[in-house]
Design an enzyme around this catalytic site. Structure first.
Site, PDB file in Angstrom:
ATOM      1  N   ALA A 177       0.811  -1.213   0.000  1.00  0.00           N
ATOM      2  CA  ALA A 177       0.000   0.000   0.000  1.00  0.00           C
ATOM      3  C   ALA A 177       0.846   1.265   0.000  1.00  0.00           C
ATOM      4  CB  ALA A 177      -0.942   0.004   1.200  1.00  0.00           C
ATOM      5  N   THR A 178       2.036   1.215   0.586  1.00  0.00           N
ATOM      6  CA  THR A 178       2.909   2.400   0.553  1.00  0.00           C
ATOM      7  C   THR A 178       3.232   2.780  -0.879  1.00  0.00           C
ATOM      8  OG1 THR A 178       3.892   2.030   2.739  1.00  0.00           O
ATOM      9  CG2 THR A 178       5.191   3.293   1.155  1.00  0.00           C
ATOM     10  N   GLN A 194      -7.206  -1.121   5.891  1.00  0.00           N
ATOM     11  CA  GLN A 194      -7.780  -1.756   7.077  1.00  0.00           C
ATOM     12  C   GLN A 194      -9.251  -2.124   6.901  1.00  0.00           C
ATOM     13  OE1 GLN A 194      -6.053  -2.735   9.609  1.00  0.00           O
ATOM     14  NE2 GLN A 194      -4.150  -1.588   9.401  1.00  0.00           N
ATOM     15  N   THR A 209       9.658  -6.243 -13.715  1.00  0.00           N
ATOM     16  CA  THR A 209       9.168  -7.578 -14.047  1.00  0.00           C
ATOM     17  C   THR A 209       8.010  -7.975 -13.136  1.00  0.00           C
ATOM     18  OG1 THR A 209      11.376  -8.241 -14.779  1.00  0.00           O
ATOM     19  CG2 THR A 209       9.818 -10.001 -14.297  1.00  0.00           C
ATOM     20  N   CYS A 220       4.224   1.305  11.781  1.00  0.00           N
ATOM     21  CA  CYS A 220       5.032   2.232  10.983  1.00  0.00           C
ATOM     22  C   CYS A 220       5.453   3.474  11.767  1.00  0.00           C
ATOM     23  CB  CYS A 220       4.265   2.662   9.735  1.00  0.00           C
ATOM     24  SG  CYS A 220       3.860   1.293   8.642  1.00  0.00           S
TER      25      CYS A 220
END
Length: 378
Positions: A70-71, A179, A235, A321
């Site tokens: 997601a980052t 979430q 790739t 995080c």
């Protein structure tokens, strides 16, 4: 071990692991290779993208971009959309509720000449829709709002934001739904782009997803061989992508049963904590069922995490995080929660693998922790 840190990461389902291994063994070819096996791999990749649209949107077609998490999805969406709009709509709206992978991108874009605006947050943790309406104008090119907050569990009124933005066609709405998937029913109709992360719903780490209503809205920020429509070159990891589809399938198909189970556990814990003087619940009543933020004012959250860990109970302070940064959490501050309650807060986060036995054992061991700290509670 009692694992109550599912908002940080979840245990991969065996079916997801099996899918990953199977594709690596049988369809390990490069989807960009021109030979027949490469074409076979490309067909599998396209089928995976079609399946995601079926699972999440029915017939509503979104361009599907596989990422590493997601980052990366948030970075591609927010930077890509903002850069395309900079010349004619350079204002961006966000809130302090967002995950660091959104907020740090917002702060970076501000250094690049974009005008950044923060919408107010109400005490229940939802954004102030009246304030958002007052911030909107024809120069706003991007609005970002997470679906479920990873610290407190509050659910944002995404459908109301979609309705508001209909009056501002230049404004792109991005939703971080990390979430939400598999935990709460989602309404994404009218959302322009949305990000997910596989390891939050029993997939693998390194699995990310960005869905966007039109890939042409994105200015590429990763350049290379042109994979993923040229938006995210590199790739293709076909095994990872196919196993992510399996994780989504399992998350969506069992949603009602999982939601009921987690809501029952949440209510059980809320009722349990009421009997302990000096222990407070920070999370709103109507939040997502898997996240429960509780406070022990007078005791540091880090001390509590260590104490629980010694009893083989895994909880966290804020998000994985940001929990090591040593500063008061912006989400709790925005909700006007007392600083003692912020400093003494921990997060319990439940998941698909959480059992009633886990909850029962947690309650039994909680008594030991409470006895140790109750004299310090304010």
């Amino acid at each position: 071990m009692i694992y109550l840190d599912n908002a940080a990461t979840t245990k991969p389902h065996k079916e997801v692991l099996d899918s990953f291994v199977k594709v690596n063994e049988s369809v390990y070819y490069n989807p960009n290779s021109p030979h027949k096996m490469g074409l076979q791999a490309e067909k599998v990749l396209n089928q995976a993208k079609e399946r995601i649209n079926q699972l999440l949107f029915g017939k509503q077609p979104y361009d599907v971009i596989f990422t590493s998490g997601a980052t990366e999805s948030n970075n591609i969406a927010l930077k890509g959309v903002a850069l395309r709009k900079k010349q004619f709509a350079n204002e961006i709206i966000t809130s302090v509720l967002e995950h660091p992978s959104v907020l740090e991108v917002m702060r970076y874009l501000e250094t690049q000449g974009f005008v950044l605006k923060y919408v107010n947050v109400k005490e229940n943790g939802q954004i102030d829709m009246d304030h958002l309406a007052s911030l909107m104008n024809d120069k706003v090119g991007l609005v970002t709002c997470m679906y479920v907050n990873n610290i407190m569990g509050q659910i944002q009124p995404i459908d109301q934001i979609v309705e508001l933005l209909k009056e501002y066609p230049k404004a792109h709405l991005h939703v971080d739904a990390v979430q939400a998937l598999g935990k709460v029913p989602m309404t994404l109709t009218g959302v322009n782009s949305v990000s997910f992360s596989g390891h939050k719903f029993n997939g693998l780490k390194g699995q990310g997803l960005l869905l966007i209503d039109n890939k042409e809205k994105l200015e590429p920020i990763v350049h290379g061989g042109g994979q993923e429509y040229g938006v995210r070159s590199g790739t293709v990891n076909l095994a990872m992508d196919v196993s992510l589809v399996k994780a989504i399938d399992l998350a969506v198909s069992n949603l009602d049963e999982r939601h009921t189970k987690l809501a029952s556990f949440n209510e059980d814990l809320r009722s349990f904590f009421k009997d302990y003087k000096g222990v407070y619940i920070n999370s709103p009543e109507n939040g997502a069922p898997q996240i429960l933020n509780i406070a022990f004012p007078g005791v540091k959250g880090e001390v509590l995490v260590n104490a629980f860990s010694k009893l083989d109970i895994m909880v966290s302070t804020t998000s994985a995080c940001s929990s090591k940064r040593g500063k008061l959490n912006e989400v709790l501050l925005a909700m006007n929660i007392n600083e003692d309650k912020i400093e003494g807060s921990i997060r319990l986060s439940l998941g698909d693998t959480t059992t009633q036995e886990d909850i029962n054992q947690f309650k039994e061991k909680f008594e030991t922790i409470y006895t140790e700290v109750k004299e310090l509670l304010k």
